[in-house]
Write an enzyme that holds these catalytic residues in place. Structure first.
Site, PDB file in Angstrom:
ATOM      1  N   ASP A  93     -11.977   1.988 -53.135  1.00  0.00           N
ATOM      2  CA  ASP A  93     -12.959   1.264 -52.528  1.00  0.00           C
ATOM      3  C   ASP A  93     -12.204  -0.338 -52.147  1.00  0.00           C
ATOM      4  O   ASP A  93     -13.115  -1.152 -51.731  1.00  0.00           O
ATOM      5  CB  ASP A  93     -14.440   1.007 -52.899  1.00  0.00           C
ATOM      6  CG  ASP A  93     -14.553   0.394 -54.304  1.00  0.00           C
ATOM      7  OD1 ASP A  93     -13.317   0.330 -54.922  1.00  0.00           O
ATOM      8  OD2 ASP A  93     -15.597  -0.057 -54.712  1.00  0.00           O
TER       9      ASP A  93
ATOM     10  N   SER B 119     -15.234   4.674 -55.801  1.00  0.00           N
ATOM     11  CA  SER B 119     -14.178   3.578 -56.397  1.00  0.00           C
ATOM     12  C   SER B 119     -12.816   4.424 -56.643  1.00  0.00           C
ATOM     13  O   SER B 119     -12.306   5.065 -55.838  1.00  0.00           O
ATOM     14  CB  SER B 119     -14.490   2.791 -57.673  1.00  0.00           C
ATOM     15  OG  SER B 119     -13.530   1.788 -57.878  1.00  0.00           O
TER      16      SER B 119
ATOM     17  N   ASP C 179      -7.459   0.246 -55.083  1.00  0.00           N
ATOM     18  CA  ASP C 179      -8.095   1.591 -55.336  1.00  0.00           C
ATOM     19  C   ASP C 179      -8.923   2.313 -54.125  1.00  0.00           C
ATOM     20  O   ASP C 179      -8.738   1.711 -53.115  1.00  0.00           O
ATOM     21  CB  ASP C 179      -8.918   1.426 -56.725  1.00  0.00           C
ATOM     22  CG  ASP C 179     -10.115   0.322 -56.326  1.00  0.00           C
ATOM     23  OD1 ASP C 179      -9.752  -0.439 -55.463  1.00  0.00           O
ATOM     24  OD2 ASP C 179     -10.987   0.154 -57.264  1.00  0.00           O
TER      25      ASP C 179
ATOM     26  N   ASP D 232     -11.610  -2.755 -54.192  1.00  0.00           N
ATOM     27  CA  ASP D 232     -12.364  -3.960 -54.831  1.00  0.00           C
ATOM     28  C   ASP D 232     -11.444  -4.375 -56.036  1.00  0.00           C
ATOM     29  O   ASP D 232     -11.768  -5.464 -56.853  1.00  0.00           O
ATOM     30  CB  ASP D 232     -13.764  -3.561 -55.450  1.00  0.00           C
ATOM     31  CG  ASP D 232     -13.676  -2.530 -56.587  1.00  0.00           C
ATOM     32  OD1 ASP D 232     -12.697  -1.821 -56.994  1.00  0.00           O
ATOM     33  OD2 ASP D 232     -14.839  -2.556 -57.460  1.00  0.00           O
TER      34      ASP D 232
END
Length: 452
Positions: free
Chosen positions: A247, A108, A245, A249
């Protein structure tokens, strides 16, 4: 310490998170998630289980994904390798093709040397604590070791990105024509798909942070470095900036003047718009205890109830799933729109925020004005006995006294860390000076009464 944290298994790649651990974790996952009626029915029909595997672009993801795929295939699971895509894309694809489960290799917003393994069950949903505990226990169990035709195959998921883009575009209530968007992809998983999607939706797009080299993910860019996108928005005269960010999400935004629009403000905008269109189930928004008091006030003004959960998007998801709510999220930018996603989706959120700008013909600043952000001060008090924070009478009396002084114009929240000898003191008030003074006052009592 348990292997699983608040969002999967995470750590320094080739430190605690090795290829060997990734392989064995995949094998244990196949044992645990390969159980149940649906899995038994597939086997009875002569079919192998199927898993979607994906990653963000950090360099260690290459060997960790290979280890995960090897562990699954050696356990008789067919693997569809989706390559570099956002975490919410992987979650969507699991449900879209009716895969049995999936694995996302990502850390992440963490720096490049770290990595992580997130596991999703059928339908693309996050695992409950109990299932994670069973997978951890299964590391010591016998593995599935089929031979011959029983071993799994590893194939490229050729149209993974296209499926996800079509899904995102199909969710929009309005095209984005006429709006200039700056996208910060954090040199992460959004780099290959976010610019394309916003352009296909009609936006004029300026892109930063979209040159991942495996080592630069989140490095001075993305949702943890909003000064960069704010400067770019002002420099090019854009209408809005959307920052992801690593990843993708989560999503944070900046308006045309470069002012930050956080997850609470984003949820406020979406909640009001969804209620107006009749899409906000039970006129309810789910948020964590850390969400700003201003969000609660704004929602009350619009006849929207706010259900509070513990900090963490998994707890928001649990509350949403339990009652069928349509919208929830966190101040940090994890926003879940359950009509279209099973997890936080930064691309989906960003698209819908910009779509509301286009639909209502309003600037982001105008939309965000639906909510007044109260100054929020957080003080971390270290080296204290966190286990006594709820029972220490003097501390609780001080909290009650400050709460009474603030009245309707503020609030106090004490949270014990789950892993450290630390207590977090959060105070919101009508002005920053008052918030700081009250937070420091409570922190001093916590420090004195709970000292180790």
């Amino acid at each position: 310490m348990p292997l699983f944290g608040t969002d999967g298994v995470r750590g320094l790649a080739n430190g605690p998170l090795t290829a060997d651990l990734a392989l064995h974790l995949a094998q244990a996952t196949a044992v645990v998630l390969g159980q149940g009626r649906t899995a038994d029915a597939r086997r009875a029909a002569g079919k192998r289980l199927t898993a979607v595997v994906a990653r963000d672009p950090r360099v260690s993801g290459e060997f960790l994904t290979a280890a995960v795929a090897a562990g699954l295939a050696s356990s008789g699971v067919d693997v569809l390798d989706a390559g570099v895509i956002p975490t919410p894309a992987a979650a969507f694809l699991i449900g879209d093709i009716d895969a049995d489960f999936g694995v996302m290799v990502s850390a992440s917003h963490n720096p490049a040397p770290d990595n992580g393994i997130k596991i999703f069950a059928r339908g693309g949903v996050k695992l409950p604590d109990l299932v994670e505990q069973r997978i951890e226990a299964a590391l010591e169990w016998d593995k599935l070791q089929p031979t011959g035709a029983g071993v799994g195959r590893i194939r490229r998921f050729a149209d993974a990105e296209d499926r996800y883009v079509v899904h995102l575009l199909g969710s929009l209530p309005h095209r984005l024509d006429g709006i200039h968007v700056v996208l910060d992809c954090a040199h992460g998983a959004a780099a290959g798909v976010s610019p394309e999607t916003f352009k296909d939706a009609g936006a004029q797009v300026t892109v930063i942070g979209a040159d991942p080299d495996g080592l630069n993910i989140n490095d001075g860019v993305g949702s943890t470095h909003l000064d960069v996108i704010a400067e770019k928005v002002r420099a090019v005269g854009a209408d809005v900036g959307i920052a992801h960010d690593g990843d993708a999400d989560r999503c944070l935004a900046v308006d045309a003047q470069g002012n930050i629009v956080d997850g609470d403000q984003i949820m406020a905008i979406l909640a009001v718009a969804m209620k107006e269109r009749g899409h906000l189930v039970d006129d309810t928004l789910v948020a964590t205890v850390m969400s700003n008091l201003g969000l609660h006030r704004a929602m009350a003004d619009h006849g929207i109830r706010v259900v509070q959960t513990a900090v963490g998007d998994r707890y928001v998801l649990e509350a949403m799933n339990a009652h069928g709510y349509a919208l929830g999220g966190e101040q940090s930018g994890h926003v879940i729109m359950s009509e279209f996603a099973t997890t936080g989706d930064g691309l989906l959120t960003g698209l819908h925020i910009v779509a509301e700008m286009a639909r209502q013909q309003k600037s982001l600043a105008e939309l965000a004005s639906v909510m007044t952000v109260y100054p929020q001060v957080l003080v971390n008090v270290r080296d204290v006995d966190r286990t006594r924070v709820a029972t220490e009478e003097v501390v609780q009396a001080e909290v009650a006294a400050v709460t009474a002084e603030l009245g309707d114009s503020g609030r106090v929240l004490l949270r014990a860390s789950g892993t450290e000898s630390l207590v977090r003191v959060m105070v919101e008030a009508a002005d920053a000076e008052s918030a700081h003074a009250h937070a420091d006052r409570i922190a001093a009592v916590v420090r004195e009464r709970l000292a180790i």
